[in-house]
Design an enzyme around this catalytic site. Structure first.
Site, PDB file in Angstrom:
ATOM      1  N   ASP A   1      25.269  35.258 -15.163  1.00 56.34           N
ATOM      2  CA  ASP A   1      24.628  36.004 -14.086  1.00 56.34           C
ATOM      3  C   ASP A   1      24.211  37.349 -14.696  1.00 56.34           C
ATOM      4  O   ASP A   1      24.719  37.732 -15.759  1.00 56.34           O
ATOM      5  CB  ASP A   1      25.654  36.197 -12.959  1.00 56.34           C
ATOM      6  CG  ASP A   1      25.143  37.108 -11.864  1.00 56.34           C
ATOM      7  OD1 ASP A   1      23.975  36.953 -11.447  1.00 56.34           O
ATOM      8  OD2 ASP A   1      25.912  37.991 -11.422  1.00 56.34           O
TER       9      ASP A   1
ATOM     10  N   ASP B   1      23.255  40.707 -12.585  1.00 55.46           N
ATOM     11  CA  ASP B   1      23.726  41.878 -11.852  1.00 55.46           C
ATOM     12  C   ASP B   1      25.244  41.868 -11.742  1.00 55.46           C
ATOM     13  O   ASP B   1      25.815  40.999 -11.083  1.00 55.46           O
ATOM     14  CB  ASP B   1      23.140  41.892 -10.418  1.00 55.46           C
ATOM     15  CG  ASP B   1      21.617  42.040 -10.412  1.00 55.46           C
ATOM     16  OD1 ASP B   1      21.093  42.849 -11.181  1.00 55.46           O
ATOM     17  OD2 ASP B   1      20.969  41.337  -9.618  1.00 55.46           O
TER      18      ASP B   1
ATOM     19  N   ASN C   1      13.779  40.959 -10.143  1.00 53.39           N
ATOM     20  CA  ASN C   1      13.726  42.087 -11.079  1.00 53.39           C
ATOM     21  C   ASN C   1      14.478  41.800 -12.377  1.00 53.39           C
ATOM     22  O   ASN C   1      14.610  42.692 -13.222  1.00 53.39           O
ATOM     23  CB  ASN C   1      14.316  43.334 -10.419  1.00 53.39           C
ATOM     24  CG  ASN C   1      13.456  43.814  -9.257  1.00 53.39           C
ATOM     25  OD1 ASN C   1      12.330  44.253  -9.459  1.00 53.39           O
ATOM     26  ND2 ASN C   1      13.964  43.710  -8.033  1.00 53.39           N
TER      27      ASN C   1
ATOM     28  N   GLY D   1      24.465  37.935  -5.141  1.00 60.35           N
ATOM     29  CA  GLY D   1      24.043  36.579  -5.500  1.00 60.35           C
ATOM     30  C   GLY D   1      23.055  35.955  -4.543  1.00 60.35           C
ATOM     31  O   GLY D   1      22.492  34.902  -4.826  1.00 60.35           O
ATOM     32  N   ILE D   2      22.866  36.574  -3.398  1.00 60.35           N
ATOM     33  CA  ILE D   2      21.924  35.972  -2.447  1.00 60.35           C
ATOM     34  C   ILE D   2      20.586  36.726  -2.465  1.00 60.35           C
ATOM     35  O   ILE D   2      20.482  37.829  -2.988  1.00 60.35           O
ATOM     36  CB  ILE D   2      22.515  35.868  -1.022  1.00 60.35           C
ATOM     37  CG1 ILE D   2      22.689  37.241  -0.406  1.00 60.35           C
ATOM     38  CG2 ILE D   2      23.839  35.105  -1.036  1.00 60.35           C
ATOM     39  CD1 ILE D   2      22.989  37.178   1.060  1.00 60.35           C
TER      40      ILE D   2
ATOM     41  N   SER E   1      17.486  37.313  -9.035  1.00 55.20           N
ATOM     42  CA  SER E   1      16.735  38.551  -8.792  1.00 55.20           C
ATOM     43  C   SER E   1      15.341  38.482  -9.384  1.00 55.20           C
ATOM     44  O   SER E   1      15.167  38.127 -10.563  1.00 55.20           O
ATOM     45  CB  SER E   1      17.464  39.739  -9.397  1.00 55.20           C
ATOM     46  OG  SER E   1      16.611  40.866  -9.393  1.00 55.20           O
TER      47      SER E   1
ATOM     48  N   ARG F   1      16.876  38.577  -1.526  1.00 55.36           N
ATOM     49  CA  ARG F   1      16.539  39.842  -0.866  1.00 55.36           C
ATOM     50  C   ARG F   1      16.452  39.684   0.657  1.00 55.36           C
ATOM     51  O   ARG F   1      17.053  40.451   1.408  1.00 55.36           O
ATOM     52  CB  ARG F   1      15.199  40.327  -1.416  1.00 55.36           C
ATOM     53  CG  ARG F   1      14.900  41.780  -1.159  1.00 55.36           C
ATOM     54  CD  ARG F   1      13.560  42.139  -1.761  1.00 55.36           C
ATOM     55  NE  ARG F   1      13.505  41.849  -3.191  1.00 55.36           N
ATOM     56  CZ  ARG F   1      12.383  41.765  -3.908  1.00 55.36           C
ATOM     57  NH1 ARG F   1      11.208  41.971  -3.334  1.00 55.36           N
ATOM     58  NH2 ARG F   1      12.426  41.483  -5.202  1.00 55.36           N
TER      59      ARG F   1
ATOM     60  N   ASP G   1      30.084  37.480 -11.128  1.00 56.48           N
ATOM     61  CA  ASP G   1      30.890  38.543 -10.511  1.00 56.48           C
ATOM     62  C   ASP G   1      30.927  38.398  -8.991  1.00 56.48           C
ATOM     63  O   ASP G   1      31.519  39.240  -8.315  1.00 56.48           O
ATOM     64  CB  ASP G   1      30.323  39.932 -10.853  1.00 56.48           C
ATOM     65  CG  ASP G   1      29.001  40.184 -10.157  1.00 56.48           C
ATOM     66  OD1 ASP G   1      28.169  39.254 -10.107  1.00 56.48           O
ATOM     67  OD2 ASP G   1      28.812  41.290  -9.629  1.00 56.48           O
TER      68      ASP G   1
HETATM   69  C1  G6P Z   1      21.041  39.074  -7.289  1.00 55.18           C
HETATM   70  C2  G6P Z   1      21.907  40.156  -6.707  1.00 55.18           C
HETATM   71  C3  G6P Z   1      21.623  40.321  -5.233  1.00 55.18           C
HETATM   72  C4  G6P Z   1      20.132  40.490  -4.987  1.00 55.18           C
HETATM   73  C5  G6P Z   1      19.381  39.277  -5.521  1.00 55.18           C
HETATM   74  C6  G6P Z   1      17.879  39.391  -5.333  1.00 55.18           C
HETATM   75  O1  G6P Z   1      21.530  37.866  -6.865  1.00 55.18           O
HETATM   76  O2  G6P Z   1      23.272  39.853  -6.888  1.00 55.18           O
HETATM   77  O3  G6P Z   1      22.324  41.454  -4.783  1.00 55.18           O
HETATM   78  O4  G6P Z   1      19.854  40.621  -3.613  1.00 55.18           O
HETATM   79  O5  G6P Z   1      19.665  39.178  -6.906  1.00 55.18           O
HETATM   80  O6  G6P Z   1      17.388  40.459  -6.086  1.00 55.18           O
HETATM   81  P1  G6P Z   1      15.934  41.019  -5.995  1.00 55.18           P
HETATM   82  O7  G6P Z   1      15.866  41.981  -7.156  1.00 55.18           O
HETATM   83  O8  G6P Z   1      14.986  39.867  -6.165  1.00 55.18           O
HETATM   84  O9  G6P Z   1      15.770  41.684  -4.683  1.00 55.18           O
HETATM   85 MG    MG Z   2      26.085  39.268  -9.831  1.00 48.41          MG
END
Ligand code: G6P
Ligand code: MG
Length: 220
Positions: free
Chosen positions: A8, A10, A119, A45-46, A117, A48, A171
């Site tokens: 993972d 983040d 990003n 992990g979920i 994510s 946006r 995590d």
């Molecule tokens: C990861 C993080 C989440 C976040 C998701 C989407 O899973 O743990 O906290 O909401 O990515 O990220 P994004 O950068 O696409 O909004």
């Molecule tokens: Mg994470």
């Protein structure tokens, strides 16, 4: 047999989880919705939009905004998040991660990044960590976020390795569940209460190949 380790991003490779929290926190404050680090654990992990829904739910505000307004709120959080992650630099890779990634490479164990994510690629670039990963999943092309196993399965498939020969590192509670549903062993690097379901709990500093092989009684 261990053939691949899937990470993972983040909260595992770098502490960008704290920036997600800060960006959501300031949005929740603006909307007058209670939000703290404990509730934030549910968001890890979920996606946006799912995160936004959970925040609105905490303020009994799910029905207060139209779909269009929700898009705008999520965009606002993301713009703020993007500002925060601009500051990320190579030294922000969490302790132990680079050594572990190099160790895996020297043993010919494949590595992949399983972040939902959008990003993720930007952060990996900021960290100058592209070189460590054999495959980086494209969040936009994975329909179900964690706790569904999809992103871990996509990684295994693209590495050409059976899920049973992969280990996942997470995590978040939803991430540990996703790893297990993918049929992989799960190493947890988060807080003890969140990591209750993990097969092994370590800090990033403690990640090392021998320790994992011995603990799981597996071979290379
Ligand atoms: C990861 C993080 C989440 C976040 C998701 C989407 O899973 O743990 O906290 O909401 O990515 O990220 P994004 O950068 O696409 O909004
Ligand atoms: Mg994470």
């Amino acid at each position: 047999i261990l053939k691949a380790v899937i990470f993972d991003l983040d909260g595992v490779v770098t502490d960008s989880a704290k920036y997600h929290y800060l960006a959501w926190k300031s949005l929740a404050d603006e909307l007058g919705i209670p939000f703290d680090e404990e509730y934030n654990e549910k968001l890890k992990g979920i996606s946006r939009m799912e995160s936004l829904e959970l925040i609105l739910k905490n303020g009994n505000s799910e029905t207060k905004y139209s779909a269009f307004e929700k898009e705008k709120l999520a965009d606002r959080k993301n713009e703020h998040y993007k500002e925060l992650i601009k500051e990320i630099k190579p030294s922000d890779i969490l302790p132990g991660i680079e050594n572990f990634l190099s160790e895996l490479k020297s043993h010919n164990i494949k590595t992949a990044l399983a972040s939902v994510s959008k990003n993720a690629n930007f952060i990996i670039k900021q960290l100058q960590a592209e070189k460590y990963f054999d495959y980086i999943a494209d969040a936009a092309s994975v329909p179900n976020t964690k706790p569904f196993p999809d992103i871990f399965l996509v990684c295994a498939k693209n590495l050409g390795i059976q899920p049973g020969e992969c280990i996942g590192i997470e995590d978040a509670k939803s991430g540990i569940e996703a790893i297990h549903r993918a049929g992989m062993l799960a190493v947890g690097v988060g807080t003890l209460s969140e990591m209750a379901e993990a097969d092994l709990i370590l800090s990033t500093k403690e990640l090392n190949l021998n320790h994992i092989l011995n603990k799981f009684d597996i071979k290379l």
